[in-house]
Design a protein around this motif. Structure first.
Motif, PDB file in Angstrom:
ATOM      1  N   GLU A  77      10.857  32.396  13.122  1.00 27.16           N
ATOM      2  CA  GLU A  77      12.212  32.562  12.594  1.00 27.16           C
ATOM      3  C   GLU A  77      12.928  31.226  12.475  1.00 27.16           C
ATOM      4  O   GLU A  77      13.627  30.983  11.491  1.00 27.16           O
ATOM      5  CB  GLU A  77      13.025  33.498  13.489  1.00 27.16           C
ATOM      6  CG  GLU A  77      12.618  34.942  13.406  1.00 27.16           C
ATOM      7  CD  GLU A  77      13.354  35.815  14.405  1.00 27.16           C
ATOM      8  OE1 GLU A  77      14.359  35.359  14.997  1.00 27.16           O
ATOM      9  OE2 GLU A  77      12.913  36.954  14.617  1.00 27.16           O
ATOM     10  N   ASP A  78      12.734  30.369  13.464  1.00 24.57           N
ATOM     11  CA  ASP A  78      13.370  29.059  13.440  1.00 24.57           C
ATOM     12  C   ASP A  78      12.824  28.214  12.289  1.00 24.57           C
ATOM     13  O   ASP A  78      13.589  27.549  11.584  1.00 24.57           O
ATOM     14  CB  ASP A  78      13.172  28.339  14.765  1.00 24.57           C
ATOM     15  CG  ASP A  78      13.956  27.055  14.859  1.00 24.57           C
ATOM     16  OD1 ASP A  78      15.177  27.085  14.575  1.00 24.57           O
ATOM     17  OD2 ASP A  78      13.368  26.009  15.190  1.00 24.57           O
ATOM     18  N   ARG A  81      14.284  29.541   9.042  1.00 23.80           N
ATOM     19  CA  ARG A  81      15.693  29.200   8.935  1.00 23.80           C
ATOM     20  C   ARG A  81      15.878  27.738   8.508  1.00 23.80           C
ATOM     21  O   ARG A  81      16.812  27.415   7.776  1.00 23.80           O
ATOM     22  CB  ARG A  81      16.383  29.471  10.263  1.00 23.80           C
ATOM     23  CG  ARG A  81      17.885  29.343  10.232  1.00 23.80           C
ATOM     24  CD  ARG A  81      18.576  29.752  11.525  1.00 23.80           C
ATOM     25  NE  ARG A  81      18.011  29.165  12.726  1.00 23.80           N
ATOM     26  CZ  ARG A  81      17.340  29.840  13.676  1.00 23.80           C
ATOM     27  NH1 ARG A  81      17.149  31.131  13.556  1.00 23.80           N
ATOM     28  NH2 ARG A  81      16.868  29.232  14.746  1.00 23.80           N
TER      29      ARG A  81
END
Length: 83
Positions: A77-78, A81
Motif C-alpha cells: 500500500e505504501d 501510494r
C-alpha cells in the motif's frame, strides 16, 4: 495503516512487551530480532526486511503468518501510494 501500527497492534493483542515480542519472533523465525528493532519498526523508523517477512509468511504458525501477510500488504500500500 502503517507497518508500525500493524506491528504494535499485533504485539499489544498478544499482550507482550517489545522485548517479549522480539523473543517470540526470534523463536518462530530463527533469526535474532531485538526489542530495539521492534521499537524502530513500531515508530516507522525502519521496516523488517522483505526477505524476513516473506519467510514468515510461509510459516505454518498462524499468528506469524498473519502478521507477515499484514506487514507485506502495508508495504504494498505504501509503495502504491508513493507512485
Amino acid at each position: 495503516m502503517t507497518i508500525g501500527k500493524i506491528i504494535r497492534n499485533v504485539r499489544e493483542a498478544r499482550g507482550e512487551t517489545r522485548k517479549q515480542f522480539a523473543a517470540s519472533l526470534t523463536a518462530e523465525v530463527g533469526e535474532i530480532i531485538t526489542h530495539y528493532q521492534v521499537t524502530n519498526w513500531e515508530f516507522d523508523r525502519t521496516v523488517p526486511s522483505i526477505w524476513m517477512l516473506r519467510h514468515m509468511a510461509d510459516n505454518p504458525t498462524g499468528w506469524v503468518r498473519d502478521f507477515a501477510m499484514d506487514a507485506l500488504a502495508a508495504i504494498d500500500e505504501d509503495v502504491e501510494r508513493r507512485r
